[in-house]
Motif scaffolding. Structure first.
Motif, short mmCIF file in Angstrom:
data_model
loop_
_atom_site.label_atom_id
_atom_site.label_comp_id
_atom_site.label_asym_id
_atom_site.label_seq_id
_atom_site.Cartn_x
_atom_site.Cartn_y
_atom_site.Cartn_z
N ASP A 1 -5.65 -3.30 6.50
CA ASP A 1 -5.99 -1.95 6.04
C ASP A 1 -6.32 -1.00 7.19
O ASP A 1 -7.11 -0.07 7.05
CB ASP A 1 -7.14 -1.98 5.04
N ARG B 1 0.86 -1.18 0.00
CA ARG B 1 0.00 0.00 0.00
C ARG B 1 0.90 1.24 0.00
O ARG B 1 2.09 1.14 0.24
CB ARG B 1 -0.89 0.01 1.25
N GLU C 1 -4.70 2.56 -1.77
CA GLU C 1 -4.59 1.32 -2.55
C GLU C 1 -3.73 1.60 -3.77
O GLU C 1 -3.91 2.60 -4.46
CB GLU C 1 -6.00 0.86 -2.96
N THR C 2 -2.77 0.71 -4.04
CA THR C 2 -1.78 0.99 -5.08
C THR C 2 -2.38 0.98 -6.48
O THR C 2 -2.01 1.79 -7.33
CB THR C 2 -0.63 -0.02 -4.99
#
Length: 499
Positions: free
Chosen positions: A290, A225, A243-244
């Motif tokens: 997360d 991330r 989020e990548t």
């Protein structure tokens, strides 16, 4: 309030300042207002942006690098050679330095005089300043630089005459840049409040552009991330996870309303350290599912101007040291160890995942030809080399639209097992450990020579022990909750006293 405390092997980690002999005093830190971390470290040496203004180049107690004609703005050590460092300057140049170990022979002894270094390569990057330098994490001799004309240039240090790539699309000054662990993605933050992701070999344009923090200052650290720090529109200091693939916001937390920029440091054991410029404290959080879970906070009365972290392969594993920071104060450098208290002196494999090794996975030619490879990792227990996870890729569809201030390299006295300065203090009580569940033998596991009555007695005894163990664990959880409450009350009391 929940009666259970979240399980974490890092929950009791604490920061401890090293002894005075492991730090450096009387350093002259740059006066440049450019916003970088000022300091960088390999497992053997430290580089510091030195202030040489006011009377010309001053003599230091260590060899210096003096060929820039303007203030040094940033430095970075090669991840594959602990004696190679790159520097970026206000003069628009990037210089590559090779630290000669022989130059430190007799360092610290009476009559020893330092001999300055000369650069082994000079790169004319831009007619304007070079704000950042950053080595590639898996490809050898690949360097990224940000410039005052709002582009990032990629270089092959074996052929530094021309840039191998130019990444544009920034609307203002570039504030930070970071590679992902496999080196397939380069992320930048900019004064136009946007985060950009580049696939460096897919073209000059970003493949993703997203809105960042509301404030104009931001820093970045990148793993699976993206972690950023910045300011909200109401001037709250924030840390955020993105989020990548899509650059969607996963989590944002508000820290406080202090004005100092937060420097983020993401370690590959999923801990995010936040050190604010002008603050005396370092906050650290564990990333899981997360979310960012606060672990603890290192506090000091001495504010920090800059900071860096030692590569994990240089840590003292015998002391359960999971991270080591080097903090730049007004005129000193302090070593701070972050330690997980454990009773056992054996290697603690649960807190030491494999670390990035000093062996590159790719050559510069292979990288620029389009080849990808996972990073090579080293076991901190036995030094064996393994291969990391596969490189992360994202779709490549373009997104919408001081006078002579040298870099000072400082050597640390090398100990036998771990890089110096070594910080080894273990004064916190160890985290309570749980015993394994007792095994209840089945009929197929009955000890030869026993009858059914004996087996039944063993089962009854095991059932009783299991119940007692369950009660003991419940008591431990209650005690842990009480400890957390006491610590929270202590923090509140300290805050009231400070106010």
């Amino acid at each position: 309030m929940s009666r259970f405390v979240r399980a974490s092997k890092y929950r009791h980690v604490f920061g401890q300042q090293g002894k005075k002999e492991y730090g450096y005093d009387n350093v002259k830190v740059t006066n440049s207002a450019w916003d970088t971390n000022i300091i960088s470290a390999s497992t053997r040496y430290i580089s510091l942006n030195w202030n040489a203004s006011g009377g010309g180049a001053s003599r230091t107690s260590s060899p210096s690098a003096r060929s820039h004609t303007g203030p040094v703005l940033d430095t970075d050590w090669s991840p594959f050679n602990d004696t190679v460092v790159a520097s970026a300057g206000e003069d628009g140049k990037t210089l590559i330095w090779k630290v000669d170990d022989a130059a430190f022979a007799g360092w610290g002894q009476d009559g020893w005089e330092p001999q300055d270094f000369d650069p082994v390569a000079r790169i004319d990057v831009s007619p304007r300043r070079v704000g950042h330098v950053l080595f590639h994490p898996t490809a050898n001799n690949v360097l990224a630089t940000s410039t005052g004309d709002h582009v990032v240039k990629l270089w092959d240090l074996a052929q530094p005459e021309n840039a191998r790539g130019v990444l544009g699309g920034h609307g203002d000054a570039i504030q930070s840049l970071a590679w992902n662990p496999t080196g397939t993605i380069l992320a930048t933050t900019c004064r136009d409040r946007k985060i950009r992701l580049f696939d460096p070999r897919a073209g000059p344009d970003p493949v993703r552009v997203g809105e960042g923090h509301g404030g104009i200052k931001a820093s970045i650290a990148l793993a699976d991330r993206i972690a950023t720090t910045g300011f909200s529109k109401m001037s709250d200091r924030q840390a955020a996870i993105w989020e990548t693939g899509s650059l969607s916001n996963v989590k944002t937390i508000t820290i406080d309303q202090t004005s100092g920029v937060l420097m983020p440091f993401w370690t590959d054991n999923n801990i995010l350290f936040l050190a604010g410029k002008g603050d005396g404290n370092i906050r650290y959080y564990e990333y899981e599912n997360d979310n960012l879970f606060p672990l603890a906070e290192y506090k000091s009365s001495e504010p920090q101007r800059g900071m860096c972290f030692l590569p994990r392969r240089g840590l003292s594993v015998s002391d359960c040291e999971i991270a080591r920071a080097y903090k730049v104060a007004a005129s000193s450098i302090e070593a701070i160890a972050f330690i997980v208290p454990r009773k056992s002196d054996s290697f603690q494999s649960d807190i030491y995942p494999p670390a990035p090794s000093a062996e590159p996975a790719l050559s510069a030619a292979e990288f620029f030809s389009g080849k990808t490879a996972p990073p090579k990792l080293v076991s901190l227990e036995d030094g064996s080399i393994t291969t990391g996870s596969a490189p992360l890729s994202i779709p490549t569809t373009p997104a919408p639209a001081a006078s002579s201030a040298p870099t000072k390299t400082t050597s640390a006295p090398p100990p036998a097992a771990a890089p110096a300065p070594v910080v080894s203090i273990r004064e916190e009580p160890p985290a309570p450990t749980s015993e394994p569940e007792p095994r209840i033998p089945t009929r197929s596991q009955t000890v030869p020579g026993t009858d059914d009555g004996t087996v039944a007695a063993l089962k009854e005894e095991n059932a009783r022990l299991t119940a007692e163990l369950r009660d003991a664990r419940e008591k431990i959880r209650n005690l842990e909750l009480q400890v957390e409450t006491v610590r929270a009350n202590a923090r509140k009391a300290a805050a009231l006293l400070d106010s």
